[in-house]
Design a protein around this motif. Structure first.
Motif, PDB file in Angstrom:
ATOM      1  N   GLY A 162       0.838  -1.198   0.000  1.00 34.76           N
ATOM      2  CA  GLY A 162       0.000   0.000   0.000  1.00 34.76           C
ATOM      3  C   GLY A 162       0.863   1.234   0.000  1.00 34.76           C
ATOM      4  N   ARG A 259      -3.426   0.541   3.144  1.00 33.86           N
ATOM      5  CA  ARG A 259      -2.794  -0.784   2.984  1.00 33.86           C
ATOM      6  C   ARG A 259      -3.809  -1.899   3.195  1.00 33.86           C
ATOM      7  NH1 ARG A 259       2.611  -0.284   2.712  1.00 33.86           N
ATOM      8  NH2 ARG A 259       3.288   1.807   3.253  1.00 33.86           N
ATOM      9  N   LEU A 260      -3.560  -3.000   2.491  1.00 33.50           N
ATOM     10  CA  LEU A 260      -4.430  -4.176   2.632  1.00 33.50           C
ATOM     11  C   LEU A 260      -3.549  -5.425   2.639  1.00 33.50           C
ATOM     12  CD1 LEU A 260      -7.338  -5.293   2.670  1.00 33.50           C
ATOM     13  CD2 LEU A 260      -7.317  -5.208   0.187  1.00 33.50           C
ATOM     14  N   TYR A 264      -5.670 -12.833   4.437  1.00 34.33           N
ATOM     15  CA  TYR A 264      -6.203 -12.700   5.794  1.00 34.33           C
ATOM     16  C   TYR A 264      -5.910 -13.952   6.615  1.00 34.33           C
ATOM     17  CZ  TYR A 264      -9.090  -8.486   5.069  1.00 34.33           C
ATOM     18  OH  TYR A 264      -9.538  -7.192   4.859  1.00 34.33           O
ATOM     19  N   HIS A 277      -5.931  -4.197   7.496  1.00 34.12           N
ATOM     20  CA  HIS A 277      -6.205  -3.068   6.588  1.00 34.12           C
ATOM     21  C   HIS A 277      -6.012  -1.743   7.304  1.00 34.12           C
ATOM     22  CE1 HIS A 277      -9.891  -3.521   8.876  1.00 34.12           C
ATOM     23  NE2 HIS A 277     -10.124  -4.685   8.318  1.00 34.12           N
ATOM     24  N   ARG A 321     -12.524  -9.519   2.729  1.00 36.80           N
ATOM     25  CA  ARG A 321     -11.543  -8.744   1.975  1.00 36.80           C
ATOM     26  C   ARG A 321     -12.230  -7.770   1.007  1.00 36.80           C
ATOM     27  NH1 ARG A 321      -7.344  -8.849  -1.568  1.00 36.80           N
ATOM     28  NH2 ARG A 321      -5.335  -8.407  -0.619  1.00 36.80           N
ATOM     29  N   ALA A 324     -13.106  -4.643   2.835  1.00 36.40           N
ATOM     30  CA  ALA A 324     -11.960  -3.741   3.055  1.00 36.40           C
ATOM     31  C   ALA A 324     -11.531  -3.082   1.747  1.00 36.40           C
ATOM     32  CB  ALA A 324     -10.805  -4.518   3.670  1.00 36.40           C
ATOM     33  N   GLU A 325     -11.612  -3.818   0.619  1.00 34.62           N
ATOM     34  CA  GLU A 325     -11.234  -3.213  -0.670  1.00 34.62           C
ATOM     35  C   GLU A 325     -12.130  -2.010  -0.989  1.00 34.62           C
ATOM     36  OE1 GLU A 325      -9.488  -7.187  -2.907  1.00 34.62           O
ATOM     37  OE2 GLU A 325     -11.543  -6.566  -3.283  1.00 34.62           O
ATOM     38  N   LEU A 328     -11.294   0.798   1.330  1.00 37.79           N
ATOM     39  CA  LEU A 328     -10.040   1.423   0.899  1.00 37.79           C
ATOM     40  C   LEU A 328     -10.298   2.366  -0.279  1.00 37.79           C
ATOM     41  CD1 LEU A 328      -7.119   1.295   1.770  1.00 37.79           C
ATOM     42  CD2 LEU A 328      -6.755  -0.581   0.186  1.00 37.79           C
TER      43      LEU A 328
END
Ligand code: FAD
Length: 491
Positions: A162, A259-260, A264, A277, A321, A324-325, A328
Motif C-alpha cells: 500500500g 494498505r491491505l 487474511y 487493513h 476482503r 476492506a477493498e 479502501l
C-alpha cells in the motif's frame, strides 16, 4: 492446547474475545501494554457495527453518556459535506476509544475471556495441529488483532502492500473553556477544518472542556513524541500565528496509510482489524475491523465445536476482503478530495458538493460508509448475503433481540403457532424444541434457534440468520437443511 489465542486487546481483539466467549469458548487475549491505552484515537463508531452491537445487547452500554447516537444527519466526505435523509442507512455513535475498549474488556471478562496484559508476542510457529507462540503457548488458532504494525502479520509472512501519505497530522487535546462541538473563537478560523496555503488546521470539541486541535502539513512521520513546543511551531507554520490552545492533555502524531494485507489467513493464523487493513481517511476503520471480528468469531467457534469443516474459515477472507477493498477505495477518494489544493481542489469540492446534494449519490455513499455495499455470495432472494433488516415481530420482539445469544436464528414467518425451539446440529428439531422448552433445547446441543412468529409484510416465508447477523438463506422449502447451509465450505 488452547482453542484460540488473540494477539492484541484493541477494539477488534476484544470484540473477537466477546464473540468467542459468547459461543462458549474461553479465548486468551495477549496484550503487550501493561495497562489499557488512554490514547484518544477514535471518537466514535459509524455503520453496521452499531447494528451488530444492538444484536448483542451492547448498544445501550455504548450509548450511555454519548453526545450523539442515532441516524447520521450527514458526513464530511473528504471535507465535502453530505446530508442524509432519515431513511438512509448510516448510524453514528460518538464514544471515545478508551471507553469503548473498557466496555468491550468488561464484556469479554463477563463472558469468560482472559486478558493477559503485559505480554508481548515475539515469535510464532505453525505445525499441522496448532500454533506455538514464544515456544510456550499453544493454540489451535491464532488471530492477530495487533494493529497496523502487526508483528503477527510479519511472523506469518503476510505482506502489507500500500501507500504512506506524505502529510503528517499532529493532534492535541487541550483543557479549554469549550462546549461540545464548539471551538475557540479566533478571527478568521471556523470550527472544524480550516485550509491555509501551508496546510489544514482543525479546531473542534467532542467533550465538554476539551479542545481538539489538529495540524496537517507536508512532512515525514515524527521520530519521537510530540512536544508542546513542536505542536505550537506546527500551528504557527500552518495558521501563521499562535493560538490560545490551553493546557495540553494529549499530544500525538500520525501519518495516514492505505494498505491491505495480501492474505487474511496463513494456515492457522488469521488477521483482523488494522492488522489486515489501514484506511487513509476517517470513519471506517473500526466499522470494518470490528465486523471482521463478528464474521470470524462464529466461524472459529463452529469449526472448533465440530459443526463445520475447516474450509468454512476460508469464507472469512472471501467475505471480508472485498469489504476492506471497498472501504479502501472510498477512503482513498476521501483523502485525495481533502488534500487536493488550490483552485483545482476548490472546484472539485464545489462540484461534488452540488452532486452530493442529489438523493441518489447521497444514498449510495451512505450505503458505502455503512457496510461498503458488499453482499456475501449470490442468491435469488435479495436479502441473502445482506445484514438482516431489523424486523419487528407481531409479538413485539425485534429481530435484534433474538440475536443476543450469538446463535443462528431460523425465523419462520409462516404464522405457525408452534412454540419457538431449537434445531439439532443435524438439522432436526429437538424434543425440547417440539415442547417449546428453550432452556432444555440449548442444553441438549440445539444450536440453531427456531423462532416462529408473525410479522407485518414479512420479507420471506422464513429467514436463516447467521450469528453475525447476515441472512444465510430465505425461502420456504428445505428449512430442515438449515444447519448444513450455514456451515458448508465454499465450493
Ligand atoms: C488519531 C486517530 C483517530 C482515529 N479516529 C477513528 C475514528 O473516529 N473512527 C474509526 O473507526 N477509527 C479511527 N481511528 C482508527 C482506530 O483507532 C483503529 O482502527 C483501531 O484502533 C484499530 O483497532 P485494532 O484493535 O485493530 O488495533 P489497535 O487498536 O491498534 O490494537 C492493537 C493492540 O495490539 C497490541 N499489540 C501490538 N503488538 C503486540 C504484540 N507483539 N503482543 C501483544 N500485543 C500487541 C497493541 O498494544 C494494541 O493494544 C483513529 C486512529 C487514530 C490514530
Amino acid at each position: 492446547m488452547e482453542n484460540v489465542l488473540i494477539v492484541g486487546a484493541g477494539p477488534v481483539g476484544l470484540m473477537l474475545a466477546c464473540e468467542l466467549g459468547l459461543a462458549g469458548l474461553r479465548p486468551i487475549v495477549l496484550e503487550k501494554r501493561p495497562e489499557p491505552s488512554e490514547l484518544p484515537r477514535a471518537n466514535g463508531l459509524g455503520g453496521q457495527i452499531i447494528d451488530f452491537l444492538d444484536h448483542r445487547g451492547l448498544l445501550e452500554r455504548f450509548s450511555a453518556g454519548s453526545p450523539f447516537a442515532g441516524r447520521a444527519p450527514g458526513f464530511p466526505f473528504g471535507s465535502v459535506p453530505l446530508r442524509f435523509a432519515d431513511d438512509m442507512p448510516l448510524r453514528l455513535l460518538m464514544i471515545q476509544q478508551p471507553r469503548m475498549e473498557a466496555l468491550l474488556a468488561e464484556r469479554a471478562a463477563e463472558l469468560g475471556a482472559e486478558i493477559r496484559r503485559g505480554y508481548e508476542v515475539r515469535s510464532l510457529a505453525q505445525d499441522p495441529d496448532g500454533v506455538t507462540i514464544d515456544g510456550t503457548l499453544r493454540a489451535r488458532y491464532v488471530v492477530g488483532c495487533d494493529g497496523g504494525r502487526s508483528p503477527v502479520r510479519d511472523l506469518a509472512g503476510i505482506g502489507f502492500p500500500g501507500t504512506t501519505d506524505d502529510e503528517v497530522l499532529r493532534l492535541g487535546h487541550f483543557a479549554a473553556d469549550v462546549g461540545i462541538f464548539e471551538s475557540l473563537e479566533v478571527d478568521g478560523l471556523e470550527p472544524g477544518w480550516n485550509r491555509t496555503p501551508r496546510g489544514r488546521l482543525l479546531l473542534t470539541s467532542l467533550q465538554q472542556g476539551v479542545l481538539v486541535a489538529g495540524v496537517r502539513e507536508k512532512g515525514e512521520p515524527l521520530d519521537g513524541p510530540v512536544t508542546l513546543e513542536d505542536f505550537r511551531a506546527a500551528v504557527r507554520r500552518v495558521a501563521g500565528r499562535d493560538l490560545p490552545l490551553g493546557a495540553p492533555i494529549w499530544l500525538s502524531s500520525t501519518v495516514s496509510q492505505a494498505r491491505l494485507a495480501e492474505r487474511y489467513r496463513a494456515g492457522r493464523v488469521f488477521l483482523a482489524g488494522d492488522a489486515a487493513h489501514l484506511f487513509p481517511a476517517g470513519g471506517s476503520a473500526l466499522n470494518v475491523g470490528m465486523t471482521d471480528a463478528a464474521n470470524l468469531g462464529w466461524k472459529l467457534a463452529a469449526v472448533l465445536a465440530g459443526r463445520a469443516p475447516d474450509g468454512l474459515l476460508d469464507t472469512y477472507e472471501s467475505e471480508r476482503r472485498p469489504v476492506a477493498e471497498r472501504a479502501l477505495m472510498q477512503t482513498r477518494a476521501q483523502a485525495v478530495l481533502d488534500r487536493v489544493e488550490g483552485e483545482d481542489g476548490a472546484a472539485l469540492r464545489r462540484l461534488l458538493t452540488e452532486v452530493f446534494a442529489f438523493e441518489q449519490p447521497a444514498r449510495h455513499l451512505a450505503g458505502l460508509l455503512h457496510d461498503s455495499g458488499v453482499r456475501y455470495g449470490q442468491a435469488d432472494h435479495p436479502l441473502v448475503g445482506r445484514f438482516a433488516p431489523d424486523l419487528r415481530l407481531a409479538d413485539g420482539r425485534r429481530l435484534a433481540e433474538l440475536m443476543r445469544a450469538g446463535r443462528p436464528v431460523l425465523l419462520d414467518l409462516r404464522g405457525d403457532t408452534t412454540p419457538d425451539g431449537a434445531l439439532t446440529e443435524a438439522g432436526g428439531r429437538t424434543d425440547a424444541a417440539r415442547t417449546g422448552d428453550r432452556a432444555d433445547a440449548a442444553q441438549d446441543g440445539g444450536w440453531i434457534q427456531v423462532v416462529r412468529a408473525r410479522a407485518d409484510d414479512p420479507p420471506a416465508d422464513a429467514l436463516l440468520i447467521r450469528p453475525d447477523g447476515y441472512v444465510a438463506w430465505a425461502g420456504a422449502e428445505g428449512i430442515e437443511d438449515a444447519a448444513g447451509r450455514l456451515t458448508a465450505s465454499p465450493a
